[in-house]
Design a protein around this motif. Sequence first.
Motif, PDB file in Angstrom:
ATOM      1  N   PHE A   1      39.520  31.947  44.875  1.00 46.65           N
ATOM      2  CA  PHE A   1      39.973  32.989  43.963  1.00 46.65           C
ATOM      3  C   PHE A   1      40.659  32.378  42.748  1.00 46.65           C
ATOM      4  CE2 PHE A   1      39.887  36.120  47.586  1.00 46.65           C
ATOM      5  CZ  PHE A   1      38.981  36.979  46.985  1.00 46.65           C
TER       6      PHE A   1
ATOM      7  N   ASN B   1      38.500  31.140  39.882  1.00 47.43           N
ATOM      8  CA  ASN B   1      37.787  32.203  39.177  1.00 47.43           C
ATOM      9  C   ASN B   1      38.418  32.341  37.784  1.00 47.43           C
ATOM     10  OD1 ASN B   1      36.854  34.610  38.135  1.00 47.43           O
ATOM     11  ND2 ASN B   1      37.554  35.881  39.827  1.00 47.43           N
TER      12      ASN B   1
ATOM     13  N   TYR C   1      40.367  35.515  37.179  1.00 48.22           N
ATOM     14  CA  TYR C   1      41.654  35.542  37.862  1.00 48.22           C
ATOM     15  C   TYR C   1      42.669  34.684  37.117  1.00 48.22           C
ATOM     16  CZ  TYR C   1      45.219  34.732  41.421  1.00 48.22           C
ATOM     17  OH  TYR C   1      46.412  34.633  42.074  1.00 48.22           O
ATOM     18  N   TYR C   2      42.217  33.529  36.629  1.00 50.81           N
ATOM     19  CA  TYR C   2      43.092  32.642  35.862  1.00 50.81           C
ATOM     20  C   TYR C   2      43.683  33.381  34.668  1.00 50.81           C
ATOM     21  CZ  TYR C   2      44.394  28.811  32.703  1.00 50.81           C
ATOM     22  OH  TYR C   2      45.069  27.986  31.834  1.00 50.81           O
TER      23      TYR C   2
ATOM     24  N   TRP D   1      41.678  42.916  31.513  1.00 48.05           N
ATOM     25  CA  TRP D   1      40.363  43.146  32.115  1.00 48.05           C
ATOM     26  C   TRP D   1      39.502  44.044  31.229  1.00 48.05           C
ATOM     27  CZ3 TRP D   1      36.891  41.309  35.120  1.00 48.05           C
ATOM     28  CH2 TRP D   1      35.795  42.111  35.480  1.00 48.05           C
TER      29      TRP D   1
ATOM     30  N   GLU E   1      45.964  36.578  35.857  1.00 46.50           N
ATOM     31  CA  GLU E   1      47.224  36.080  36.399  1.00 46.50           C
ATOM     32  C   GLU E   1      48.070  35.465  35.284  1.00 46.50           C
ATOM     33  OE1 GLU E   1      49.934  35.538  39.566  1.00 46.50           O
ATOM     34  OE2 GLU E   1      48.131  36.765  39.289  1.00 46.50           O
TER      35      GLU E   1
ATOM     36  N   THR F   1      38.194  40.140  41.588  1.00 45.44           N
ATOM     37  CA  THR F   1      39.367  39.601  40.904  1.00 45.44           C
ATOM     38  C   THR F   1      40.596  40.426  41.296  1.00 45.44           C
ATOM     39  OG1 THR F   1      37.958  38.985  39.030  1.00 45.44           O
ATOM     40  CG2 THR F   1      40.334  39.022  38.654  1.00 45.44           C
ATOM     41  N   PRO F   2      41.686  39.783  41.683  1.00 46.22           N
ATOM     42  CA  PRO F   2      42.890  40.536  42.097  1.00 46.22           C
ATOM     43  C   PRO F   2      43.557  41.268  40.942  1.00 46.22           C
ATOM     44  CG  PRO F   2      42.901  38.315  43.007  1.00 46.22           C
ATOM     45  CD  PRO F   2      41.815  38.352  41.981  1.00 46.22           C
TER      46      PRO F   2
END
Length: 268
Positions: free
Chosen positions: A210, A213, A216-217, A81, A220, A192-193
């Motif tokens: 989600f 996104n 997120y892709y 991130w 993760e 975003t998680p």
Amino acid sequence: MKSVKVIIQEQLQNIYMIARLSGYELKKTYAGNLLGSLWIILNPLLQVGIYWIVFGLGVRGGQDVNGTPFFVWLICGLIPWFFMSAAILQGSNSIYARINTVSKMNFPLSVVPTYVIVAQLYTHLILTVVMVIIVVAVQGIHTINIISLIYYIVSAFCFLLTLSFVTSTLSTMVRDIHLLIQTATRMLFYITPILWIPSDNMPELLRDIFAINPFYYLVEGYRISLLEGHWNGILSGYSLVFWLFIIILLFFGSVIHVKFRKQFVDYL
């Protein structure tokens, strides 16, 4: 299609210039600091430490995430991130901040977002090495899929580069766009998680939203590559959606960049 061809040719013809300017960009960032390039590692780790104390020890009470220590799970999401957020902000402002200088030089403006993103990639690669060392020290090497990790690094770079062609052009013409991007980036951090885990009780439609996104892709994907070591993320249908999104960004960004770049100086 012609605009895409022009942009790609300009990148390939100026690879050496991109490498030199990105190296200069990285040195310039830390030139005035006493600790110099050490801040490449220190600044992110300090931020990770704060998030770990607040969310890991405070909110979660030190609980693991599916058997993985929260600190390790957290760093595997925050490091990518940091790369994405810095590249988004720097990329969107890249042309506007340098237009007076680069307009007097003999290379195309499309190179500017590229070398700015490449400079951020250098920093990210250093932090990725640190991240891998931490994962190996805590989890062992058996959970790491290096090929998958390389895929997601390349995917992140391609996504951020094509996105920067769009944002750098729009924010040069309309400065409000850059402020909007800053706000959107802060919102994306929480949407975003990265600090939280999608719940199984969450409606399936919301989970699908989600999942498509691109941020997120990527986040993760990093976690899967480092903590699970399988190929499920790459082989999923979300990969097709992700690369389709990149193609759309490349076409749109190329068209508007080529169309408006001769007028960039008029917007200053």
